[in-house]
Write an enzyme that holds these catalytic residues in place. Structure first.
Site, PDB file in Angstrom:
ATOM      1  N   TRP B 181      37.218  51.484   9.999  1.00  0.00           N
ATOM      2  CA  TRP B 181      36.695  50.204   9.543  1.00  0.00           C
ATOM      3  C   TRP B 181      37.878  49.294   9.233  1.00  0.00           C
ATOM      4  CZ3 TRP B 181      35.471  48.938   3.916  1.00  0.00           C
ATOM      5  CH2 TRP B 181      34.775  47.715   3.814  1.00  0.00           C
ATOM      6  N   ASP B 262      34.442  58.436   2.793  1.00  0.00           N
ATOM      7  CA  ASP B 262      33.761  57.153   2.715  1.00  0.00           C
ATOM      8  C   ASP B 262      32.346  57.419   3.221  1.00  0.00           C
ATOM      9  OD1 ASP B 262      34.464  53.759   3.960  1.00  0.00           O
ATOM     10  OD2 ASP B 262      32.775  54.578   2.840  1.00  0.00           O
ATOM     11  N   LYS B 298      23.493  49.881   3.182  1.00  0.00           N
ATOM     12  CA  LYS B 298      22.672  50.104   4.368  1.00  0.00           C
ATOM     13  C   LYS B 298      21.444  50.954   4.093  1.00  0.00           C
ATOM     14  CE  LYS B 298      26.852  48.995   6.104  1.00  0.00           C
ATOM     15  NZ  LYS B 298      28.081  48.868   5.297  1.00  0.00           N
TER      16      LYS B 298
END
Lengths: 405, 462
Positions: B181, B262, B298
């Site tokens: 990311w 993560d 999300k």
């Protein structure tokens, strides 16, 4: 196997928030929490403003509302309305698009983001902060990489402003140094400069190119008037110069836990403001990506409706008035009791806090014997007092002053 | 000097006149005020000095978030936003989970107050989030070995951990996957934690370079932090298999490295909360000490509420207490305490059996839609592309994103010719794709893959 965390020490409790922790652990029914600066009603309860509830209801009922990421700089209408609130609707700085406003996490977040921005882009990395100041200020600036110096502020002899000391210390600051100014209702002392004194401060600072960084956490909450409480900020901005402003809605809208605030950077030109904004985004993105939507939507809903805005000003004045009345009651009760000393600073100081002038030993005594919870610097939150609890506090102060050195 | 200053009786200093002159004379380069004649004396003292921020340059737009901005500006009706990873319905609308609306209504009815949370966040949230991640019965939970503090979604939680690493593990490096990311490196840079990359994506197979990954982790100095994506790797969508996870854990233990997960997609990748936590639980089962950053952006659709957590699994309850206290010390001068709203929503949803069940169903629905879209995209590519290229990598990848294997020139073609917005690394967000648009996207991908270089004559970036 040895823990990789064996070198990690236990950190002490935050001194301000630690007061509430201690208060909560105390079983005494007589206890009073005069620690953290959160408003309490006359019944000693937290308050959610009526207008805030209405705004929230409106938001929750709105079927078109989504929870998509908001921009890195926050909600656009929130930012515009916040700048307008602190600078005034007729501010040329706004009309000329010279203000970069970024939604941040309340006052703390605004200060931290502003400080990180200055560390990266400003030629001076020293910030002058008043002595005393809110306990978290030096930590915020140090962690942002700024070095902290103090300017004289509180005069314990008068329990007022050490104005000469302030002018001398700011006068001795290096050209271009950043200066933290409490816009109104200085925390922890409640001692504010008069408008004449503010004017002298402004002139001195401009003559030395000192960069003002305002912490505005009590707009409307101090005097009851949003405009009056913004006066210091507005006079600086009116002279065409640059400054930073950290705004918080924690107290004046009672949105403490929602973490709503804004950082405004007033620049010389629209071009500079837009570049500045783009660079502030680079500070925010690796810190938390984008700010939380909920509190900012509440604020925007209220500020953009003239009806809700008016209702807000009434509730805000109600809170400010209750605090002013607590000041009066405490002062009169101390007078009536004949407690030694001059207690007039209680009614001269402004805002949520009073710097009583009590020392550490006296405070510890009051906590132990009377279950009064306050910070060890002698600061009390007037918002935590009620007509019912004033007598107990007076007894405690009287005892402390007469029995403890 | 003081005597020559005007006292400010009112706040109007003819500012409009003054500033009109300023604007006429321009603002960049030479000092515009040297030529100006008459100003009020007060403004003069300020006006002659240029901006303290004059030298600041315009920062480039964020590579990920900037895509949405470009998409918004595009007026073509065929446009498709496959940039930022936010879930869209089949109608390509944002989605607020029903269970979230329920929770918010409940909170309003109850009249919850808005007092400051403790620095570490909402206790009910912290408890729920750690239990969701490790399983309520896991020894690390029962033995109180996890320091959990509420953070500002994934980013904020990563940043708190990075600051802790900087303070207590001076000189230690974080290894991040190549690619990862885009914001990971910014977080470690701003936290002043050195980082380097371990091989991860293999462009030849559009799969995992497992040998490279293991070799690079092995080679790192002992006690390095290894950043791992718990599931649904961003941007590639390529996850290690369970067997590969075991080998990753082995090599990390061997080198006394510290894993740093993560976890932004728990429940969102496979549809199952437990399945998506398998990698994290494997490490916890081994008694390792490690970090896990979580996000509810999300899986609960709470993007804008900024709700997540940093969990530090320690070897003892005492260590967890100490670590937690130091995380608080980092959070206090950053934002004092975290926002309450998102935390309450999560705590309410997880804390009520009926709502928790509803959440799981909605999450399965979201993950299911993405899997269906993957399948359709694959089918469209296979039926339209006559070159014989193997597109099966699309089905092997998991989660919101797919790494298409398109390079920058090809990705640019996607945008410039087909109005398909994506990040330049070839990542597309399947969450932004509808079944209806799969064929159009397949056409765009096939064209870009085969012909982009012919159109744009830019050299291939490897």
């Amino acid at each position: 196997m040895d823990s990789v965390f064996s070198k990690v020490d236990r950190a002490p409790e935050d001194p301000i928030l630690g007061v509430t922790v201690a208060y909560n652990n105390d079983p005494s029914p007589a206890k009073i929490n005069l620690g953290v600066g959160a408003y309490r009603t006359e019944e000693g309860k937290p308050l959610v403003l009526d207008v805030v509830r209405r705004a929230e209801q409106q938001l929750v009922n709105d079927p078109s509302r989504v929870k998509e990421y908001i921009p890195i700089v926050g909600l656009a209408d929130f930012n515009k309305l916040s700048a307008k609130l602190i600078l005034g609707g007729d501010s040329p700085a706004i009309q000329e698009s010279r203000v970069a406003t970024i939604q941040c996490l309340s006052g703390t977040g605004s200060l931290r983001v502003g400080a990180e921005f200055l560390k990266k882009h400003y030629h001076q990395s020293v910030i002058y902060i008043p002595k005393p100041t809110w306990g978290n200020h030096p930590k915020v600036f140090n962690l942002a990489g700024l070095s902290v110096e103090y300017y004289r502020y509180y005069d314990p002899a008068t329990r007022g402003l050490d104005f000469q000391g302030l002018l001398e210390d700011l006068g001795g600051a290096p050209s271009g140094a950043i200066v933290l100014l409490h816009a109104c209702a200085h925390n922890p002392t409640g001692v504010d400069p008069t408008s004449e004194q503010w004017e002298q401060i402004r002139q001195l600072m401009r003559s030395k190119s000192l960069l003002p960084f305002f912490d505005s956490a009590y707009q409307g909450f101090a005097s009851g008037s949003l405009d009056t409480d913004a006066h210091s900020v507005r006079t600086f901005v009116a002279d065409g110069g640059e400054c930073l402003i950290a705004q918080s809605y924690a107290k004046n809208m009672g949105l403490y836990g929602e973490r709503v605030g804004a950082l405004s950077i007033v620049c010389k030109s629209a071009d500079v403001a837009s570049k500045v904004e783009s660079q502030v985004k680079l500070v925010v993105r690796p810190m938390y990506s984008s700010p939380p939507i909920h509190g900012a939507s509440i604020v925007a809903t209220i500020l953009k409706s003239s009806e809700m805005y008016n209702d807000w000003t009434i509730e805000l004045k109600g809170m400010a008035d209750r605090i002013i009345s607590m000041r009066k009651q405490l002062f009169e009760a101390l007078q009536a009791k004949g407690t030694p000393g001059d207690w007039s600073h209680i009614i001269k100081q402004i805002g949520m806090f009073t710097f009583t002038g009590l020392n550490k030993e006296q405070v510890a005594f009051m906590t132990k014997e009377f279950h009064i919870y306050m910070t060890s610097d002698g600061r009390i939150s007037m918002a935590g007092l009620s007509s019912k609890t004033v007598p107990h506090l007076v007894d405690a102060i009287h005892a402390a002053v007469t029995r403890v050195g | 000097m003081a005597s020559s200053m005007l006292s400010l009786g009112s706040t109007s200093l003819l500012p409009r006149e003054v500033n009109k002159d300023k604007l006429k004379l321009g603002t960049s380069g030479s000092n515009p005020f040297l030529k100006a004649k008459s100003f009020s004396r007060v403004t003069m003292t300020v006006a002659v000095k240029p901006s303290r921020f004059e030298g600041i340059t315009m920062a480039p737009p964020d590579p990920i978030l900037g895509v949405s901005e470009a998409f918004k500006a595009d007026t073509n009706e065929l446009k498709l936003n496959l940039g930022v990873g936010a879930y869209r319905t089949e109608e390509l609308q944002p989605y607020v989970l029903n269970v979230v609306k329920k929770a918010e209504n409940l909170m309003l009815e109850r009249g919850d107050n808005k007092e400051y949370l403790p620095i570490e966040g909402l206790a009910a949230f912290n408890k729920a989030t750690a239990e969701l991640l490790f399983g309520a019965g896991h020894p690390v939970i029962k033995e109180q070995k996890v320091a959990t503090i509420q953070g500002l979604s994934g980013t904020g939680s990563l940043r708190l951990a990075a600051a802790l690493i900087e303070r207590y593990f001076p000189g230690a490096k974080v290894l991040i996957s190549a690619p990862t990311w885009g914001n990971h490196k910014n977080i470690f840079n701003d936290a002043k934690v050195p980082w380097s990359e371990y091989r991860y994506y293999d462009p030849k197979t559009i799969g995992l370079d497992f040998e490279g990954m293991i070799a690079d982790i092995k080679e790192a100095p002992e006690g390095s932090f290894i950043l791992l994506h718990g599931c649904a790797h961003n941007p590639t969508g390529i996850d290690p298999t369970p067997e590969q996870w075991v080998k990753i854990a082995d090599v990390i233990q061997e080198k006394n490295h510290i894993p740093f997960f993560d976890v932004a997609y728990q429940g969102f990748a496979s549809g199952s909360l437990d399945e998506d936590a398998a990698s994290v639980r494997l490490f916890a089962d081994r008694g390792m000490e490690f970090f896990v950053a979580q996000s509810y952006s999300k899986n609960l659709g709470l993007y804008a509420e900024r709700i997540g957590a940093i969990n530090v699994v320690c070897s003892s309850a005492d260590a967890a207490t100490r670590v937690k206290s130091q995380l608080k010390r980092i959070a206090r001068p950053m934002y004092s305490n975290p926002p309450v709203h998102g935390a309450r929503i999560v705590a309410n949803v997880v804390g009520d059996a009926a709502m928790f069940g509803e959440w799981k169903a909605e999450m399965e629905m979201m993950a299911g839609r993405i899997k269906t879209v993957r399948q359709k995209l694959y089918d469209s590519l296979v039926s339209k592309d006559k070159s014989g290229k193997d597109w099966s990598f699309i089905l092997k990848q998991i989660g919101m994103f797919s790494f298409t294997g398109l390079n920058k020139a090809q990705s640019d073609n996607m945008t410039n010719k087909w109005h398909v917005y994506m990040t330049k690394d070839g990542r597309i967000s399947l969450a932004g794709l509808s079944l209806a648009k799969c064929e159009y996207l397949a056409d765009a991908i096939i064209d870009s893959y085969h012909n982009a270089l012919l159109y744009w004559e830019t050299p291939i970036e490897l």
